[in-house]
Design a protein around this motif. Structure first.
Motif, PDB file in Angstrom:
ATOM      1  N   ASP A  42       1.001  -1.338  -0.078  1.00  0.00           N
ATOM      2  CA  ASP A  42       0.023   0.024  -0.199  1.00  0.00           C
ATOM      3  C   ASP A  42       0.965   1.307   0.028  1.00  0.00           C
ATOM      4  O   ASP A  42       1.717   1.146   1.018  1.00  0.00           O
ATOM      5  CB  ASP A  42      -0.971   0.057   1.148  1.00  0.00           C
ATOM      6  CG  ASP A  42      -1.917   1.149   1.345  1.00  0.00           C
ATOM      7  OD1 ASP A  42      -2.718   1.321   0.602  1.00  0.00           O
ATOM      8  OD2 ASP A  42      -1.350   2.162   2.062  1.00  0.00           O
ATOM      9  N   THR A  73      -2.697   0.247  -4.333  1.00  0.00           N
ATOM     10  CA  THR A  73      -2.566  -1.085  -3.618  1.00  0.00           C
ATOM     11  C   THR A  73      -1.986  -1.832  -4.809  1.00  0.00           C
ATOM     12  O   THR A  73      -2.466  -1.876  -6.085  1.00  0.00           O
ATOM     13  CB  THR A  73      -3.714  -1.752  -3.231  1.00  0.00           C
ATOM     14  OG1 THR A  73      -4.313  -0.726  -2.298  1.00  0.00           O
ATOM     15  CG2 THR A  73      -3.580  -3.118  -2.783  1.00  0.00           C
ATOM     16  N   THR A  90      -4.075  -1.300  -8.318  1.00  0.00           N
ATOM     17  CA  THR A  90      -5.318  -0.527  -8.373  1.00  0.00           C
ATOM     18  C   THR A  90      -5.248   0.778  -7.787  1.00  0.00           C
ATOM     19  O   THR A  90      -4.341   0.943  -6.831  1.00  0.00           O
ATOM     20  CB  THR A  90      -6.529  -1.254  -7.797  1.00  0.00           C
ATOM     21  OG1 THR A  90      -6.135  -1.581  -6.228  1.00  0.00           O
ATOM     22  CG2 THR A  90      -6.548  -2.502  -8.476  1.00  0.00           C
ATOM     23  N   ASP A  92      -6.795   3.436  -5.283  1.00  0.00           N
ATOM     24  CA  ASP A  92      -7.728   3.355  -4.399  1.00  0.00           C
ATOM     25  C   ASP A  92      -8.289   4.561  -3.881  1.00  0.00           C
ATOM     26  O   ASP A  92      -9.902   4.723  -3.346  1.00  0.00           O
ATOM     27  CB  ASP A  92      -7.520   2.647  -3.137  1.00  0.00           C
ATOM     28  CG  ASP A  92      -7.008   1.000  -3.614  1.00  0.00           C
ATOM     29  OD1 ASP A  92      -7.612   0.493  -4.140  1.00  0.00           O
ATOM     30  OD2 ASP A  92      -5.811   0.768  -3.090  1.00  0.00           O
ATOM     31  N   VAL A  93      -7.719   5.670  -3.884  1.00  0.00           N
ATOM     32  CA  VAL A  93      -7.952   7.158  -3.396  1.00  0.00           C
ATOM     33  C   VAL A  93      -7.186   7.974  -4.476  1.00  0.00           C
ATOM     34  O   VAL A  93      -6.164   7.914  -4.904  1.00  0.00           O
ATOM     35  CB  VAL A  93      -7.326   7.319  -1.913  1.00  0.00           C
ATOM     36  CG1 VAL A  93      -7.577   8.574  -1.570  1.00  0.00           C
ATOM     37  CG2 VAL A  93      -7.735   6.424  -0.989  1.00  0.00           C
ATOM     38  N   THR A 112     -12.785   9.979  -1.031  1.00  0.00           N
ATOM     39  CA  THR A 112     -13.041   9.780   0.215  1.00  0.00           C
ATOM     40  C   THR A 112     -14.410  10.326   0.751  1.00  0.00           C
ATOM     41  O   THR A 112     -14.725  10.088   1.808  1.00  0.00           O
ATOM     42  CB  THR A 112     -11.849   9.850   1.253  1.00  0.00           C
ATOM     43  OG1 THR A 112     -11.544  11.256   1.350  1.00  0.00           O
ATOM     44  CG2 THR A 112     -10.633   9.033   0.583  1.00  0.00           C
ATOM     45  N   LEU A 129     -11.011   5.085 -10.217  1.00  0.00           N
ATOM     46  CA  LEU A 129     -10.980   4.108  -9.057  1.00  0.00           C
ATOM     47  C   LEU A 129     -11.363   2.586  -9.376  1.00  0.00           C
ATOM     48  O   LEU A 129     -12.384   2.470  -9.869  1.00  0.00           O
ATOM     49  CB  LEU A 129     -12.130   4.688  -8.227  1.00  0.00           C
ATOM     50  CG  LEU A 129     -11.540   6.186  -7.593  1.00  0.00           C
ATOM     51  CD1 LEU A 129     -12.879   6.714  -6.939  1.00  0.00           C
ATOM     52  CD2 LEU A 129     -10.486   6.096  -6.617  1.00  0.00           C
ATOM     53  N   GLY A 130     -10.320   1.688  -8.797  1.00  0.00           N
ATOM     54  CA  GLY A 130     -10.960   0.359  -8.875  1.00  0.00           C
ATOM     55  C   GLY A 130     -10.268  -0.246 -10.295  1.00  0.00           C
ATOM     56  O   GLY A 130     -10.196  -1.582 -10.441  1.00  0.00           O
ATOM     57  N   LYS A 132      -7.807  -1.932 -12.757  1.00  0.00           N
ATOM     58  CA  LYS A 132      -6.507  -2.888 -12.508  1.00  0.00           C
ATOM     59  C   LYS A 132      -5.716  -2.627 -13.404  1.00  0.00           C
ATOM     60  O   LYS A 132      -6.077  -2.845 -14.901  1.00  0.00           O
ATOM     61  CB  LYS A 132      -7.299  -4.388 -12.312  1.00  0.00           C
ATOM     62  CG  LYS A 132      -7.876  -4.470 -10.991  1.00  0.00           C
ATOM     63  CD  LYS A 132      -8.220  -5.559 -10.795  1.00  0.00           C
ATOM     64  CE  LYS A 132      -9.288  -6.006  -9.577  1.00  0.00           C
ATOM     65  NZ  LYS A 132      -8.764  -5.527  -8.367  1.00  0.00           N
TER      66      LYS A 132
END
Length: 306
Positions: A42, A73, A90, A92-93, A112, A129-130, A132
């Motif tokens: 992370d 991540t 990916t 994530d933020v 967030t 976001l998300g 891959k």
């Protein structure tokens, strides 16, 4: 501007999220990046940039400030076929804030925070976001191939920025830092000249000198500190859809450092300062943009994959 932030972050992520191999200090430390299968990483990448824009035919100077944060991540596993490592990354933020008087002040996005449906930046950033991106490394730590590249780039609205081959070239962290499988000792110096060949769009070059300056403690971890000093050169020909015009740079300076945890085999932190002047020729009119940028990387956690 979102595209340039994403691209710099993407290339920066490819470079900075990279483990190392260690041997005893007497023999030196092999710093060539290498992922460890079975672990989840992370990390975060932050950028702060300030530009001073003088529009053609005007003496008014407009200051634009942009800050961004990407949390990512990466899960490393053994490859299903052949030797090496498979890494699934990916985003994530995402956080971004831009203060531009010419556009009416401050605008931003925070993945967030709740979305009230009125933010024009929400759609493009949420699409990232998300998603891959899968990179396949060989036993030497070099990227052999990428999966999900087109979808990943399309989600960022950056499909025309890179080909897969160009991204793979930039995603080789060893080449970016001028590292090989030879051990390094405190006091060693070497050079690197990572180029990003963007095809018809032009080229970005960042020649630098690196020095394994000392060992220092970072959050209780013994790290090798590598200092860097160099320049940056941009020679770009932007398509009409991205502003158009020829872009060059001068008066450039880069410096910073990397903190490598040899015991863990990971980069713990890095920081790079960059200052330069961008010169853009649009329709025969010149526009200069002095720019300063600070980019930092931080490894937040490493744990065995459940």
């Amino acid at each position: 501007m979102k595209k340039s932030l994403f691209v710099s972050t993407l290339s920066a992520a490819a470079l900075l999220l990279s483990p190392t191999l260690a041997s005893s200090q007497d023999e030196g430390v092999v710093l060539r990046p290498r992922y460890n299968p079975g672990y989840t990483y992370d990390f975060s990448q932050d950028q702060k940039m300030t530009m001073i824009i003088t529009p053609p035919g005007s003496e008014e100077k407009l200051e634009t400030k942009i800050s961004s944060e990407f949390g990512m991540t990466a899960i490393a596993t053994k490859r299903d076929e052949g030797e090496g490592v498979k890494v699934v990354t990916t985003i994530d933020v995402i956080k971004m804030e831009m203060n531009n008087p010419a556009l009416g002040g401050t605008m931003g996005f925070d993945s967030t925070a709740p979305d009230d449906g009125t933010n024009p930046l929400a759609g493009p950033f949420q699409a990232m976001l998300g998603k891959k991106l899968v990179l396949f490394y060989d036993t030497e730590g070099k990227v052999e191939k990428v999966e999900g590249f087109d979808e990943f780039m399309n989600s960022a609205g950056s499909a025309a920025m890179f080909t897969e081959e160009q991204f793979v070239q930039m995603a080789d962290p060893a080449a970016m830092m001028g590292l090989d499988n030879q051990p390094k000792k405190v006091g060693d110096k070497w050079k690197a000249n990572p180029d990003a060949d963007l095809g018809e769009m032009g080229k970005v070059s960042m020649p630098m000198e690196l020095t394994y300056s000392k060992n220092e403690s970072f959050e209780g971890n013994e790290c090798a500190r590598i200092d860097m000093d160099g320049t940056a050169e941009f020679k770009l020909n932007l398509p009409e859809g991205q502003g158009g015009g020829n872009v060059t740079s001068d008066d450039s300076k880069t410096d910073g450092y990397y903190l490598v945890d040899a015991k863990l085999g990971m980069l713990r932190k890095s920081m790079m300062n960059m200052s330069l002047t961008m010169n853009m020729n649009v329709g025969g009119q010149m526009m200069t943009m002095p720019m300063k940028q600070v980019a930092t990387y931080r490894l937040n956690s490493v744990k065995k994959t459940e």
